[in-house]
Design a protein around this motif. Sequence first.
Motif, short mmCIF file in Angstrom:
data_model
loop_
_atom_site.label_atom_id
_atom_site.label_comp_id
_atom_site.label_asym_id
_atom_site.label_seq_id
_atom_site.Cartn_x
_atom_site.Cartn_y
_atom_site.Cartn_z
N ASP A 241 139.23 81.55 86.83
CA ASP A 241 139.01 81.05 85.73
C ASP A 241 139.73 79.37 86.42
O ASP A 241 139.22 78.64 85.94
N PRO B 1 137.52 76.65 91.74
CA PRO B 1 136.44 75.09 91.24
C PRO B 1 135.66 75.88 91.57
O PRO B 1 134.17 75.53 90.76
N ASP B 2 135.59 77.57 92.13
CA ASP B 2 133.86 77.59 92.35
C ASP B 2 133.23 78.76 91.49
O ASP B 2 134.06 78.98 90.62
N LEU B 3 132.28 78.40 91.89
CA LEU B 3 131.22 79.20 90.24
C LEU B 3 131.44 80.39 90.48
O LEU B 3 131.19 81.15 91.57
N ALA C 228 134.17 77.72 85.79
CA ALA C 228 133.50 77.30 86.20
C ALA C 228 132.44 77.43 86.04
O ALA C 228 131.40 76.45 85.60
N GLN D 3 130.78 76.17 82.29
CA GLN D 3 130.52 75.10 82.22
C GLN D 3 129.65 73.72 83.09
O GLN D 3 129.46 73.57 82.25
N HIS D 4 129.48 74.43 84.42
CA HIS D 4 128.35 74.40 84.10
C HIS D 4 126.89 74.35 83.64
O HIS D 4 125.65 73.74 84.13
N TRP E 195 129.45 73.68 94.56
CA TRP E 195 129.81 72.56 94.90
C TRP E 195 129.59 72.34 96.62
O TRP E 195 130.18 71.36 96.87
#
Length: 281
Positions: free
Chosen positions: A91, A94-96, A112, A115-116, A179
């Motif tokens: 968690d 930053p990568d999904l 992440a 969130q996206h 991203w």
Amino acid sequence: FAGTLYQLAGAYVCDRCLALPAVWLVLVVMLAGAYAGYRVGSARDEDEKLVAKLRFGLDKAGEQIEKDKVEFSEFEQQNQTLKFQWESTFDALPDLIFVTDIEQKVVRYNAAAAQHLALTEQQIMGRPLKSLLFKKEDTISKVLKGEMFLPGLEGHFNVERFPIQYEGALRASVYFLRWISDKVYAEESTSKYERLYSNLVKNNPVAILLLDDEMKIVSSNPAFESMFGYSRIDIEGRSVEEVLTDESNLEEAVNFSRQILGGKVVQSLVQRKHKNGLLID
């Protein structure tokens, strides 16, 4: 046993009385009652033994249940520890991250990703990953690999997949989505300016030199190279004075450079040196 009963009965009746049928009936009843008492006593002993065995079994079962409860508690604690490690590690990235089963359905994801996607847990868990990342009509043909635009996330991502195998069979897959929209937009912007430069500089019939902050040549257009006979390799990193002047106009060229560094625009009719040494107006 019957003889004992006979002796006991003799304590109450005489031998003559024993000749009477009624007396024998009483003795038979007494005998049957004693035998029944004996059987009841034996059954009671057997019952007590059975109860003891059952109590022993229940005690053992209770001990096993308590042991299982302790092991289950330890397992729950370990599970909570693993969950905390997952959340604190994945968690924080930053990568999904998506974990899918063999049918490519989501069984785990990080903060992440949630969130996206902007979806609830019920809307994410158990769904095919492709259906979350693409439009429905695109899910079949798309391959989750490399740089791509994902409509479900409204951005460009670099997708990496890591299969998880056990005993030679695929058990799950882990997807990392990075991203890269900023990079893509920057590349598109660079490409746009490159096209603009190509139109304004490279295709311009006027000879053009591009200089850095130290007045060193970083680039030239084809018109300059044709006019003065230099290739880009010949002049990159050199000063304008070194390339285009001789002793007759060196001071003038240096003065122009000072004015340009001071933020002034210089316009003048001058002579500059060709690669072969001839001066060109």
